[in-house]
Design a protein around this motif. Structure first.
Motif, mmCIF file in Angstrom:
data_model
loop_
_atom_site.group_PDB
_atom_site.id
_atom_site.type_symbol
_atom_site.label_atom_id
_atom_site.label_comp_id
_atom_site.label_asym_id
_atom_site.label_seq_id
_atom_site.Cartn_x
_atom_site.Cartn_y
_atom_site.Cartn_z
ATOM 1 N N LEU A 70 0.607 2.172 7.357
ATOM 2 C CA LEU A 70 -0.553 1.659 6.637
ATOM 3 C C LEU A 70 -1.872 2.093 7.269
ATOM 4 O O LEU A 70 -2.934 1.600 6.879
ATOM 5 N N LYS A 71 -1.773 3.017 8.224
ATOM 6 C CA LYS A 71 -2.964 3.547 8.913
ATOM 7 C C LYS A 71 -3.703 2.459 9.701
ATOM 8 O O LYS A 71 -4.927 2.469 9.813
ATOM 9 N N ILE A 72 -2.926 1.513 10.240
ATOM 10 C CA ILE A 72 -3.479 0.464 11.096
ATOM 11 C C ILE A 72 -3.003 0.719 12.523
ATOM 12 O O ILE A 72 -1.794 0.880 12.756
ATOM 13 N N ARG A 73 -3.904 0.753 13.458
ATOM 14 C CA ARG A 73 -3.524 0.914 14.861
ATOM 15 C C ARG A 73 -3.172 -0.456 15.463
ATOM 16 O O ARG A 73 -3.642 -1.485 14.981
ATOM 17 N N VAL A 74 -2.371 -0.436 16.517
ATOM 18 C CA VAL A 74 -1.834 -1.663 17.101
ATOM 19 C C VAL A 74 -2.291 -1.796 18.548
ATOM 20 O O VAL A 74 -1.993 -0.942 19.394
ATOM 21 N N ILE A 75 -3.014 -2.869 18.820
ATOM 22 C CA ILE A 75 -3.450 -3.232 20.167
ATOM 23 C C ILE A 75 -2.693 -4.495 20.563
ATOM 24 O O ILE A 75 -2.616 -5.449 19.787
ATOM 25 N N ILE A 76 -2.132 -4.510 21.768
ATOM 26 C CA ILE A 76 -1.434 -5.710 22.223
ATOM 27 C C ILE A 76 -2.174 -6.330 23.405
ATOM 28 O O ILE A 76 -2.880 -5.653 24.147
ATOM 29 N N ASP A 77 -1.993 -7.615 23.550
ATOM 30 C CA ASP A 77 -2.677 -8.425 24.552
ATOM 31 C C ASP A 77 -1.869 -8.410 25.846
ATOM 32 O O ASP A 77 -0.763 -8.956 25.892
ATOM 33 N N LEU A 78 -2.376 -7.764 26.887
ATOM 34 C CA LEU A 78 -1.701 -7.757 28.182
ATOM 35 C C LEU A 78 -2.385 -8.746 29.119
ATOM 36 O O LEU A 78 -3.598 -8.673 29.327
ATOM 37 N N MET A 126 0.845 -1.184 0.000
ATOM 38 C CA MET A 126 0.000 0.000 0.000
ATOM 39 C C MET A 126 0.886 1.241 0.000
ATOM 40 O O MET A 126 2.051 1.173 0.386
ATOM 41 N N PRO A 127 0.370 2.387 -0.427
ATOM 42 C CA PRO A 127 1.163 3.616 -0.361
ATOM 43 C C PRO A 127 1.607 3.909 1.064
ATOM 44 O O PRO A 127 0.854 3.741 2.015
ATOM 45 N N VAL A 128 2.851 4.314 1.210
ATOM 46 C CA VAL A 128 3.418 4.562 2.533
ATOM 47 C C VAL A 128 3.698 6.051 2.692
ATOM 48 O O VAL A 128 4.271 6.688 1.820
ATOM 49 N N HIS A 129 3.261 6.594 3.815
ATOM 50 C CA HIS A 129 3.529 7.989 4.133
ATOM 51 C C HIS A 129 4.082 8.019 5.555
ATOM 52 O O HIS A 129 3.356 8.217 6.519
ATOM 53 N N ALA A 130 5.382 7.782 5.672
ATOM 54 C CA ALA A 130 5.989 7.614 6.985
ATOM 55 C C ALA A 130 5.850 8.853 7.855
ATOM 56 O O ALA A 130 5.868 8.771 9.077
ATOM 57 N N ASP A 131 5.707 10.030 7.224
ATOM 58 C CA ASP A 131 5.602 11.262 7.992
ATOM 59 C C ASP A 131 4.157 11.617 8.328
ATOM 60 O O ASP A 131 3.868 12.705 8.792
ATOM 61 N N ASN A 132 3.252 10.670 8.097
ATOM 62 C CA ASN A 132 1.835 10.949 8.313
ATOM 63 C C ASN A 132 1.206 9.798 9.094
ATOM 64 O O ASN A 132 0.508 8.957 8.539
ATOM 65 N N PRO A 133 1.474 9.706 10.400
ATOM 66 C CA PRO A 133 0.927 8.614 11.211
ATOM 67 C C PRO A 133 -0.576 8.728 11.337
ATOM 68 O O PRO A 133 -1.168 9.726 10.935
ATOM 69 N N PRO A 134 -1.233 7.689 11.899
ATOM 70 C CA PRO A 134 -2.686 7.766 12.067
ATOM 71 C C PRO A 134 -3.089 9.038 12.781
ATOM 72 O O PRO A 134 -2.424 9.473 13.726
ATOM 73 N N ALA A 183 13.196 -4.635 18.764
ATOM 74 C CA ALA A 183 13.378 -3.878 17.519
ATOM 75 C C ALA A 183 12.376 -4.339 16.464
ATOM 76 O O ALA A 183 11.844 -3.520 15.695
ATOM 77 N N ASP A 184 12.106 -5.644 16.423
ATOM 78 C CA ASP A 184 11.088 -6.144 15.493
ATOM 79 C C ASP A 184 9.718 -5.573 15.837
ATOM 80 O O ASP A 184 8.939 -5.197 14.949
ATOM 81 N N PHE A 185 9.425 -5.509 17.131
ATOM 82 C CA PHE A 185 8.131 -4.966 17.525
ATOM 83 C C PHE A 185 8.020 -3.497 17.138
ATOM 84 O O PHE A 185 6.990 -3.054 16.618
ATOM 85 N N ASP A 186 9.084 -2.737 17.375
ATOM 86 C CA ASP A 186 9.057 -1.328 16.997
ATOM 87 C C ASP A 186 8.846 -1.167 15.490
ATOM 88 O O ASP A 186 8.104 -0.278 15.040
ATOM 89 N N ALA A 187 9.496 -2.040 14.718
ATOM 90 C CA ALA A 187 9.328 -1.989 13.260
ATOM 91 C C ALA A 187 7.899 -2.325 12.865
ATOM 92 O O ALA A 187 7.338 -1.751 11.922
ATOM 93 N N LEU A 188 7.289 -3.260 13.592
ATOM 94 C CA LEU A 188 5.901 -3.635 13.312
ATOM 95 C C LEU A 188 4.979 -2.440 13.550
ATOM 96 O O LEU A 188 4.097 -2.142 12.727
ATOM 97 N N VAL A 189 5.169 -1.738 14.663
ATOM 98 C CA VAL A 189 4.326 -0.578 14.962
ATOM 99 C C VAL A 189 4.505 0.490 13.897
ATOM 100 O O VAL A 189 3.515 1.076 13.413
ATOM 101 N N ARG A 190 5.760 0.740 13.493
ATOM 102 C CA ARG A 190 5.991 1.755 12.462
ATOM 103 C C ARG A 190 5.295 1.390 11.161
ATOM 104 O O ARG A 190 4.616 2.221 10.534
ATOM 105 N N ARG A 191 5.453 0.144 10.729
ATOM 106 C CA ARG A 191 4.856 -0.274 9.464
ATOM 107 C C ARG A 191 3.327 -0.232 9.531
ATOM 108 O O ARG A 191 2.658 0.213 8.581
#
Length: 554
Positions: free
Chosen positions: A105-113, A5-13, A93-101
């Motif tokens: 893509l305009k997807i928010r990240v929820i983690i299971d605590l 998908m188009p990526v706009h790294a400077d434009n987070p959700p 570092a992998d997790f941080d990369a996952l959040v950035r990616r």
């Protein structure tokens, strides 16, 4: 399959504190989503590689099941370190990369605590069990034996047997609502609450957009450790534990869902509100009071944003009457709260199998799910129409299934790996032998098999998610029941002068309903065969109707 998908790294959700209200959340079970390193187990890098596909579904967020260091006796729900990633899944570092990616893509990240309990190998528990006067001696729920040596009370474990385990080192019993290797933390201890709030802050500082709180109503138990009363056989409910488990024979008044929980929820919400747009969903496991607790935990603006109970995760087929009963009950006890509805997840048999759905019924129930007032959770693979997998006893991994086999086969059947392609035995999940076997009949449902078929289940999921987004009234609008019986259900949603009439035929025969008053027009994008004629709403078997009405246009 190219899902880039188009990526706009400077434009987070965008900052939208209300993004969660009506959101569609896609649950990823990391062990079974995508293996990137050839060990047969999914990982964070694998999730990153498949985020383009997730974005193509049109969902608002992902919920990632636990990836923390763990002995994996309960596959990540037994945590040994809340501030790291198990090497099986990758690195921080992998997790941080996952959040950035995901944010690109305009997807928010929820983690299971998983805060109600830890692994018994967690350093906190090792210290707590070492003596009765160490600094963490009160961090878990400890109790003396009765004079005859038996456990302190009659509480039972979700996984079978007593909820108490004797510890010969400390010469006391400790509480475990799940496996004996999952001791329960003592939330009556202020230091425990403080530490767990700092755990949440750690992940918020890493950019997560929210949490799914596992077993949220299990955090506190009765300080006096009073016995639970017996439950009359006619009141037993099997939505949170299988019928073979005597856990269902008690009314769980004292081992969970205690009033002290509201105070901790307020503390957690105050922490989350320090961040721009964070939300949480809590899992309420209570067969007797699930809906009421959901209302209590989501009421107002100082507790959780959303919770889910097990009404639609049970074996009871949601007929029109049953759906109306659940929604009416929700309106009665949780009108000021917010639900997150789901039909499948990692803990229950997939709903295609659980309710015996054919293809038309599967589509109808998705249309219903996308029309309900509340947020929505989808579980990986349901968008492919996957049925529950049969896992032979010798391949079984789930301790719950091993405990109650063969009357209850456990949760492995819904946890088998995603099928991406049809041309190998690994389904594109892994080049190695997967941690759970992939059924041959899943391969024909793979993403590649459905991707270019406009009539596929996958295509239908995408259309219904898009339909919900195109009509904010479905995501955020009010709700009014119009009619309900075993075969049919009809209700209206309303928001800002726009109304949507939603009708569903759950039967295998044509049905007719009275038309709603007003000049309605069919919302064609839904693609169902229901239609309106003078004097009635006509619904063929397993069909729905969506009709729009805009008050200020007449």
């Amino acid at each position: 399959m190219n899902f880039d998908m188009p990526v706009h790294a400077d434009n987070p959700p965008p900052v939208d504190k209300d993004w969660w209200r009506g959101a569609v959340i896609y649950q990823i079970y990391p062990r079974s989503f995508q293996d990137s390193n050839g060990d047969g187990v999914g990982d964070l890098a694998g999730i990153i590689n498949r985020l383009g596909y997730v974005a193509s579904l049109g969902v608002d967020a992902i919920w990632i099941s636990p990836f923390f260091p763990s002995p994996m006796l309960d596959f990540g729900y037994d945590v040994t370190n809340y501030r790291d990633v198990d090497p099986m899944f990758g690195t921080l570092a992998d997790f941080d990369a996952l959040v950035r990616r995901a944010h690109e893509l305009k997807i928010r990240v929820i983690i299971d605590l998983v805060l109600s309990h830890t692994s018994d190998t967690h350093r906190w528990f090792r210290e707590s069990r070492s003596s009765r006067d160490n600094p963490k001696s009160n961090w878990y729920v400890w109790a003396d034996a009765k004079p005859d040596g038996t456990p302190p009370n009659n509480w039972l474990s979700i996984f079978g047997g007593s909820a108490w385990e004797w510890d010969g080192e400390r010469m006391q019993y400790y509480l475990h609502n799940f496996l004996t290797s999952q001791p329960d933390l003592n939330f009556h201890e202020p230091e425990v609450q403080d530490e767990l709030l700092e755990v949440a802050r750690f992940w918020l500082d890493r950019g997560v957009d929210g949490f799914r709180f596992d077993t949220i109503n299990f955090y506190f138990c009765d300080k006096e450790l009073r016995d639970n009363p017996a439950l009359a056989p006619e009141r037993r409910d099997f939505s949170t534990a299988p019928e073979v488990n005597p856990y269902n024979w008690q009314e769980h008044l004292y081992d969970k869902s205690r009033p002290e929980m509201i105070g901790f929820l307020r503390r957690m919400r105050a922490l989350m509100d320090q961040y721009p747009a964070v939300a949480a969903v809590g899992e309420v496991g209570d067969a007797q009071r699930g809906m009421e607790i959901m209302g209590e935990y989501t009421r107002g603006d100082d507790r959780m944003q959303m919770c889910y109970a097990f009404e639609f995760l049970s074996t009871e087929v949601p007929t029109g009457s049953r759906v109306a009963q659940v929604l009416d009950r929700f309106a009665e006890v949780a009108a000021d709260g917010w639900s997150c509805w789901a039909f499948s997840n990692h803990d229950v048999e997939r709903h295609v199998t659980r309710w015996g759905l054919n293809d038309a019924q599967l589509r109808l129930y998705l249309a219903l799910l996308m029309s309900l007032r509340g947020s929505v959770c989808l579980y990986q693979g349901e968008e492919l129409g996957l049925a529950e997998a049969y896992v032979a006893f010798e391949d079984l991994q789930d301790p719950y299934g091993k405990r109650f086999w063969p009357k209850f086969r456990g949760r492995d059947g819904c946890r088998t790996p995603m099928v991406w392609i049809t041309d190998n035995l690994g389904g594109g999940f892994s080049d190695a032998k997967p941690w759970l076997p992939i059924p041959m009949d899943h391969l024909s449902h793979s993403v590649s098999a459905q991707e270019h078929d406009a009539l596929s289940v996958l295509a239908f999921y995408r259309r219904m998610i898009a339909f919900r987004k195109q009509h904010p009234v479905l995501a955020k609008g009010g709700f009014e029941m119009r009619s309900a019986n075993a075969d049919c259900l009809a209700f209206e949603r309303a928001l800002g002068g726009k109304r949507m009439f939603c009708a569903f035929n759950f039967s295998n025969t044509d049905q007719t309903l009275p038309p709603p008053p007003g000049d309605w027009r069919i919302a064609q994008a839904a693609g169902f065969a229901g239609h309106m004629e003078q004097g009635g709403v006509y619904l063929p078997a397993y069909q729905a109707l969506f009709a729009e009405y805009e008050e200020n246009s007449h």
